[in-house]
Design an enzyme around this catalytic site. Structure first.
Site, PDB file in Angstrom:
ATOM      1  N   GLN A 199      33.891  35.831  37.507  1.00 36.96           N
ATOM      2  CA  GLN A 199      35.014  36.300  38.339  1.00 36.96           C
ATOM      3  C   GLN A 199      34.785  37.717  38.850  1.00 36.96           C
ATOM      4  OE1 GLN A 199      37.824  38.706  37.525  1.00 36.96           O
ATOM      5  NE2 GLN A 199      39.682  37.468  37.723  1.00 36.96           N
ATOM      6  N   SER A 249      42.803  38.207  40.416  1.00 36.58           N
ATOM      7  CA  SER A 249      41.731  39.142  40.096  1.00 36.58           C
ATOM      8  C   SER A 249      41.983  39.794  38.736  1.00 36.58           C
ATOM      9  CB  SER A 249      41.594  40.182  41.212  1.00 36.58           C
ATOM     10  OG  SER A 249      40.499  41.048  40.999  1.00 36.58           O
ATOM     11  N   LEU A 250      42.186  41.099  38.697  1.00 33.56           N
ATOM     12  CA  LEU A 250      42.492  41.799  37.450  1.00 33.56           C
ATOM     13  C   LEU A 250      43.671  41.160  36.728  1.00 33.56           C
ATOM     14  CD1 LEU A 250      42.382  44.325  35.538  1.00 33.56           C
ATOM     15  CD2 LEU A 250      44.002  45.367  37.122  1.00 33.56           C
ATOM     16  N   ARG A 284      35.421  46.960  32.310  1.00 31.12           N
ATOM     17  CA  ARG A 284      35.258  46.234  33.577  1.00 31.12           C
ATOM     18  C   ARG A 284      35.358  47.181  34.759  1.00 31.12           C
ATOM     19  NH1 ARG A 284      38.944  43.620  37.276  1.00 31.12           N
ATOM     20  NH2 ARG A 284      38.222  41.568  38.023  1.00 31.12           N
ATOM     21  N   GLN A 292      44.829  44.824  41.244  1.00 31.26           N
ATOM     22  CA  GLN A 292      44.710  46.186  41.741  1.00 31.26           C
ATOM     23  C   GLN A 292      45.253  46.292  43.163  1.00 31.26           C
ATOM     24  OE1 GLN A 292      40.829  47.582  40.801  1.00 31.26           O
ATOM     25  NE2 GLN A 292      41.015  49.525  41.880  1.00 31.26           N
ATOM     26  N   HIS A 352      34.419  41.519  43.971  1.00 29.04           N
ATOM     27  CA  HIS A 352      34.270  40.068  44.119  1.00 29.04           C
ATOM     28  C   HIS A 352      33.194  39.676  45.131  1.00 29.04           C
ATOM     29  CE1 HIS A 352      37.554  39.445  41.386  1.00 29.04           C
ATOM     30  NE2 HIS A 352      38.307  40.267  42.097  1.00 29.04           N
TER      31      HIS A 352
END
Length: 338
Positions: A270, A105-106, A130, A10, A221
């Site tokens: 995560q 991440s994503l 999510r 993102q 996170h």
């Protein structure tokens, strides 16, 4: 040359971010055979995602508005699709398979699709869940994130501990944690807004070059997102995951997992644990990777690679022209096992 694909997360989204993959309309002489293969592959990814979500995600990516595209619930599936579209375009013109994959991440979800662990339809539905869970976990305005530049990791961790201690002493919300280890001396922190602000002040006093708040809607996170992880766990139970065909280095453990149950557990953690991107890149390098290819809009990960491991070659595939340039360089590359 041994390649790995990496996928951005993102923050790299923009309206029209897939336009450069789409050839002129129709079978016109202005579009080469390769251009048409690329366009069809990207259009196929968009159609599959639209069908999975029962909405016109492709239209939002193409036309915006940016305010809607930038909503977390839209950004996450849009960025997943963008990464998968770049991958599909690469494969459509015969690009070699990578030795390994990873995602920031994503982007780890795009990497799972690339590795054959998740179908695109399942992945786009999962990241929508999510995204909603992450946004709902912390009320808007309660959390914050900031990037700290020019301070070693250990110093940033110490700053977070001190900021949390000071916040508790003043009866303020006190969570602030390292969320992204993006590059040497570039760490993102996340948590309660007040505690993040304290950490920024302390970081500057400790010698940081800059400590800047980030324009995000949730403290991604950080442990404040643990409720989102529980929602994600329930969603993952319903999905069919396969053993990856390509080694995938994950964010949370910097590990290569093959068992679906361990992949599920890593994805849950995560959501509220740190992205260890520096270690991910170094792990890929230790596997014999010599060239990281970023699949998706922007060049953020390529830039981070040059800071983490300057001896690695890094490229970005974000339109048909960049794809053809990277493909020409990679012709004849074959993947290797980990």
């Amino acid at each position: 040359m041994t390649i790995a694909f990496v996928f951005p997360g993102q923050g790299s989204q923009s309206v029209g971010m897939l336009d450069g993959f789409l050839a002129p309309q129709g079978e016109s002489s202005s579009a080469s055979a390769a251009d048409l293969k690329i366009a069809r592959a990207v259009q196929g990814v968009l159609a599959e995602a639209d069908a999975a979500l029962s909405e016109d995600l492709g239209g939002l990516i193409a036309k915006g508005p940016i305010e809607s595209l930038s909503l977390t619930t839209n950004t996450q599936p849009a960025m997943l699709v963008a990464g998968c579209a770049a991958l599909a375009a690469w494969r459509a013109v015969g690009g070699p398979e990578p030795a390994a994959v990873a995602g920031h991440s994503l982007g780890e979800y795009s990497a799972l699709v690339a590795a054959g662990s998740l179908s695109l339809a399942d992945a786009v539905q999962l990241v929508r869940v999510r995204a909603r869970a992450m946004q709902d976990a912390v009320p808007v305005g309660t959390g914050a994130m900031a990037v700290i530049l020019g301070l070693e990791d250990a110093a940033v961790l110490a700053v977070c501990v001190q900021a949390s201690t000071d916040a508790r002493a003043h009866n303020e919300p006190s969570v602030v944690e390292a969320a992204n280890f993006n590059a040497p001396s570039q760490v993102v922190v996340a948590g309660h807004r007040e505690a993040v602000e304290r950490a920024c002040v302390l970081a500057k006093a400790a010698g940081a070059k800059r400590a800047l708040p980030l324009p995000v809607s949730a403290p991604f996170h950080s442990s404040l997102l643990e409720p989102a992880g529980r929602v994600l766990r329930d969603a993952l139970v319903e999905l069919k995951l396969h053993e990856p065909r390509i080694p995938l280095v994950n964010n949370i453990d910097v590990a290569i997992e093959s068992r679906p149950d361990r992949i599920r557990d890593a994805l849950v953690r995560q959501a509220w644990g740190p992205v260890r991107w520096v270690e991910v890149v170094l792990r890929l390098q230790s596997m014999g990777v010599t060239h990281l290819i970023e699949c998706g809009p922007g060049k953020v990960l390529a830039g981070l690679t040059r800071r983490i491991a300057p001896e690695l070659r890094s490229s970005s595939i974000f339109d048909a022209e960049s794809l053809q340039a990277v493909l020409a360089e990679a012709t004849g590359v074959t993947g290797v096992s980990s």
